[in-house]
Design a protein around this motif. Structure first.
Motif, mmCIF file in Angstrom:
data_model
loop_
_atom_site.group_PDB
_atom_site.id
_atom_site.type_symbol
_atom_site.label_atom_id
_atom_site.label_comp_id
_atom_site.label_asym_id
_atom_site.label_seq_id
_atom_site.Cartn_x
_atom_site.Cartn_y
_atom_site.Cartn_z
ATOM 1 N N VAL A 516 -24.132 42.233 21.830
ATOM 2 C CA VAL A 516 -23.449 41.163 20.912
ATOM 3 C C VAL A 516 -23.267 41.391 20.306
ATOM 4 O O VAL A 516 -24.370 41.483 18.966
ATOM 5 N N ASP A 517 -21.643 41.618 19.765
ATOM 6 C CA ASP A 517 -22.023 41.475 18.025
ATOM 7 C C ASP A 517 -21.816 40.566 17.479
ATOM 8 O O ASP A 517 -21.003 39.886 17.346
ATOM 9 N N PHE A 518 -22.421 40.813 15.937
ATOM 10 C CA PHE A 518 -23.021 39.808 15.981
ATOM 11 C C PHE A 518 -22.135 39.768 13.706
ATOM 12 O O PHE A 518 -22.543 40.579 13.252
ATOM 13 N N THR A 530 -19.061 34.550 13.682
ATOM 14 C CA THR A 530 -18.510 35.151 14.980
ATOM 15 C C THR A 530 -18.948 36.153 16.414
ATOM 16 O O THR A 530 -20.653 36.968 15.645
ATOM 17 N N PHE A 531 -19.251 35.556 17.615
ATOM 18 C CA PHE A 531 -19.970 36.322 18.565
ATOM 19 C C PHE A 531 -19.218 37.304 19.404
ATOM 20 O O PHE A 531 -17.874 36.292 19.929
ATOM 21 N N ASN A 533 -18.086 40.523 22.533
ATOM 22 C CA ASN A 533 -18.655 40.693 23.291
ATOM 23 C C ASN A 533 -17.309 41.137 24.321
ATOM 24 O O ASN A 533 -16.757 40.265 25.128
ATOM 25 N N THR A 537 -14.242 36.256 21.691
ATOM 26 C CA THR A 537 -15.444 36.107 21.184
ATOM 27 C C THR A 537 -15.015 34.177 20.772
ATOM 28 O O THR A 537 -14.400 33.886 21.386
ATOM 29 N N LEU A 624 -25.439 34.881 25.748
ATOM 30 C CA LEU A 624 -25.110 34.179 24.255
ATOM 31 C C LEU A 624 -25.245 32.373 24.826
ATOM 32 O O LEU A 624 -23.873 31.883 25.183
ATOM 33 N N ALA A 639 -27.667 30.107 18.072
ATOM 34 C CA ALA A 639 -27.427 30.994 18.852
ATOM 35 C C ALA A 639 -28.324 31.478 19.179
ATOM 36 O O ALA A 639 -28.656 32.370 18.157
ATOM 37 N N ILE A 641 -29.029 34.735 22.120
ATOM 38 C CA ILE A 641 -28.054 36.247 22.341
ATOM 39 C C ILE A 641 -30.172 37.496 22.699
ATOM 40 O O ILE A 641 -30.650 38.277 22.057
ATOM 41 N N TYR A 719 -29.297 42.482 24.202
ATOM 42 C CA TYR A 719 -28.753 41.193 25.311
ATOM 43 C C TYR A 719 -29.715 41.365 26.101
ATOM 44 O O TYR A 719 -30.364 42.535 26.086
#
Length: 719
Positions: A516-518, A530-531, A533, A537, A624, A639, A641, A719
């Motif tokens: 997941v991009d944070f 932002t999160f 995947n 988002t 998430l 948050a 992950i 993850y």
């Protein structure tokens, strides 16, 4: 290597620079020894250990050059960052208005009355009348380190805002030669756009002079989707067409040597005319070497000249590898040259068997065009992954159709623009420039129709270490490839293209499943976290409604190919300033749900709005988890992950008594409030701050990131 030493050394130099720029010195200390060990084994088997000395020397020299440049860059950035300083210098790029203020790049002469030379990017609300290209300028400004790779590629050390009351500009009587060339270019561009003030005029200005900023966002997006945006940037294609056309014309009247000499002079002027952009320098150096070979009666070698161009470019400016366009340019050229040398001859033999000339010509054109595009695509795909940018899988189709019309549109646009400036009513002007308009309309129509296939334009982000293995594999393959016989080379190269393409496709799909991009972005007042995947988002906070917050947010969402916001969390302060961008975001993106405190209900965002002081939700098939809290004087969210816990403090003084036990000692702490920096989590090692307050940073914090003035923090979390 014996036949192409410059090609080999140049490719080695360039690749090492890319590795250093992407991984830094710490990771490279592990990567490069492994790489050298692998190279040693290859040459040991071939009994050519003297080549290993060349490779080792290239790696060492590249590291030294990059380290010296990087140290000088960081020293200047650290010394002046956060300071309010006085600046005297020269405007080295044409100022422009970005919707909120004037932006101009300055080559400094003096800083705080001391002789200091570096490039800075400054923004102001007003601009003096004489603040023009290469004029002198002085001002006071608060400057900060730049996190932008594009800025670093241009050797821009600091960015910031200047005091408008101190801003003064005056005429510079000692302007360099390229000022007059650049001024003439801008004069032609402005004249084109005033004559055709729409996307057609903007497109002609783009393909002719590389000024693509005039294009509408929709049209620019169409070119990105179809993988044809490279024609809007002055590059090797433009350089080859112009110099080739000139050489062909001169050959009708002059000898080969004289034609080559004039073409070399033209290339030097053309490089200055385009501002010495890296892709033009690369192509210019290659073609100058080719023409020099013709003058001396030698046969030019394209791989050698490409390698030499890479060597020259990286030695002059090691940071040029931060520009993805530069890396793309060399990857394209190497892919096309290798493909044409070792694979296309076999295809051409089959084409020559076609007896009907008309059919043979048509088939040859189609096959060569598709093959060139495929060779470039295969070698640029790993670059797209490495630099975390979107990739168009329909670029072969797009380039095939666009390439048919581009040359005519560009040549007629270039020649016609000169006629248009001096004789706009002349019949020849209308004929030549009108032809460019017609072909440009056709290209715009093609890209618009192909843009419906936007599902083939995807983000190919992946793990950098895996991509390095792919790049290292390419290098090792080429090293071994140099020792093969001609028959083995054709077979090996053909077999190599297939796995490298499928492996590059496989890695992003694996990445999207487990990562997941944070991201944390500077949005003026407030935070935007932002999160993301797989194209979706979850956004927490969106900042004020000014230009910069929206620009930063939209750039990131576009980079990640996001078309849907699963949830928009709106932490609201007393003045509701921190959510002022929500209305605009809800107009431009599909927002499935929104979450805010019990005091507010923003029905304009979407139909599904949750108003509560405590909300727990899961996203991305459980990857998430968001635990959101609002109190009278603070708002925060935890948050989760996988095993990573991220505590986000939106506003207010976050005290430990407000926090549930699950929020104590997070892995990452994100905050926007100066007072809350005092919050000391003993086990937290990574802090992300939205402003710089050194006295508030806990002593145990080892990993600190500052997001300020257009900067952002991005991290892939497993993850």
């Amino acid at each position: 290597m014996e036949k192409r030493p410059l090609g080999f050394i140049g490719a080695m130099f360039f690749t090492i620079m890319v590795v250093l720029s992407r991984f830094g010195f710490e990771k490279s200390l592990y990567i490069l020894p492994v790489f050298l060990a692998a190279v040693f084994l290859v040459f040991l088997k071939q009994k050519r250990l003297r080549f290993f000395t060349v490779v080792t020397s290239s790696v060492l020299c590249a590291c030294i050059i990059f380290y010296v440049a990087d140290t000088d860059y960081k020293t200047k950035a650290e010394y002046f960052s956060g300071e309010n300083i006085s600046v005297e210098g020269v405007i080295c790029e044409r100022p422009y208005f970005d919707g909120e203020g004037y932006v101009f790049c300055v080559k400094t002469d003096k800083i705080n009355s001391d002789d200091v030379s570096m490039k800075i990017l400054v923004k102001s609300r007003t601009l003096p009348e004489k603040a023009l290209l290469y004029n002198k300028i002085s001002f006071n400004a608060e400057l900060f380190k730049t996190e932008s790779a594009i800025n670093k590629a241009d050797n821009i050390v600091l960015t910031g805002y200047c005091d408008n009351h101190s801003l003064e500009a005056c005429e510079n009587n000692s302007k360099p030669l390229n000022y007059y060339l650049l001024s003439y270019k801008y004069k032609l561009v402005d004249n084109i756009y005033s004559f055709v003030p729409n996307d057609v005029g903007a497109f002609i200005a783009g393909i002719t002079f590389g000024e693509k900023d005039l294009l509408s966002d929709t049209t620019s997006h169409n070119f990105r989707i179809t993988g044809t945006s490279h024609i809007l940037v002055v590059s090797g294609l433009h350089t080859a067409i112009w110099s080739g056309a000139l050489y062909w014309f001169l050959k009708k009247f002059l000898s080969e040597r004289k034609s080559s000499l004039v073409s070399i002079i033209f290339l030097l002027v053309y490089m200055a005319f385009t501002g010495f952009t890296p892709s033009v320098v690369r192509a210019g150096v290659m073609m100058i070497l080719n023409y020099s070979a013709k003058i001396s009666g030698e046969i030019p070698d394209s791989l050698n000249t490409t390698g030499f161009a890479a060597l020259v470019l990286t030695i002059i400016n090691p940071f040029s590898v931060y520009n993805v366009g530069t890396v793309f340019s060399f990857a394209c050229v190497f892919g096309i040259l290798l493909g044409n040398k070792f694979v296309y001859p076999s295809l051409n033999k089959q084409i020559l068997r076609i007896k009907v000339k008309t059919i043979r010509t048509a088939v040859s054109f189609i096959v060569s065009t598709v093959f060139i595009s495929l060779s470039a695509q295969v070698f640029t795909f790993p670059v797209s992954v490495l630099y975390n940018i979107d990739f168009s899988f329909i670029s072969i189709i797009g380039n095939f159709f666009v390439s048919i019309f581009t040359t005519v549109a560009m040549v007629c646009g270039g020649i016609g623009s000169v006629f248009l400036l001096y004789a706009p009513d002349f019949i020849v002007t209308k004929l030549i420039f009108g032809t460019s308009i017609i072909f440009s309309r056709i290209i715009l129509h093609i890209t618009e129709k192909l843009s419906v296939l936007d599902k083939f334009y995807v983000n190919v982000t992946t793990m950098e270490n895996y991509i390095f293995l792919i790049l290292a594999g390419i290098i090792l393959f080429l090293l071994a490839f140099a020792t093969f016989s001609i028959k083995k080379k054709s077979a090996a190269f053909s077999l190599f293209l297939i796995p490298i393409f499928f492996i590059s496709n496989f890695i992003p799909s694996v990445y999207r499943q487990i990562y997941v991009d944070f991201a944390v972005m500077d949005v003026g007042q407030g935070l935007c976290v932002t999160f993301t995947n797989n194209g979706e988002t979850v956004m927490l906070g969106c900042g004020t409604d000014s230009y910069y917050p929206l620009n930063n947010i939209y750039n990131y969402l576009e980079l990640r190919n996001v078309d849907k916001i699963k949830a928009l969390y709106l932490p609201v302060d007393s003045g509701a300033k921190l959510v002022a961008s929500a209305r605009k975001i809800s107009e431009d993106y599909v927002v499935e749900s929104a979450v805010t405190s019990s005091e507010y209900k923003f029905s304009f965002v979407c139909d599904n709005v949750t108003s509560a002081d405590h909300v727990v939700a899961e996203y991305f098939q459980g990857k998430l988890k968001i635990d959101y809290h609002t109190y009278e004087k603070c708002s925060f969210a935890l948050a989760e992950i996988g095993q990573t816990r991220i505590l986000i403090n939106f506003y207010g003084n976050l005290k430990n008594e407000y926090l549930p036990q699950s929020c104590i000692n997070p892995d990452i702490y994100v905050t926007m409030n100066a007072d809350s920096y005092k919050t000391d989590f003993s086990a937290t090692k990574e802090y992300i701050l939205s402003a710089y307050y050194e006295e508030y940073i806990p002593e145990n914090a080892d990993n600190i990131h500052i997001t300020k003035y257009d900067s952002e923090y991005i991290k892939a979390i497993k993850y």
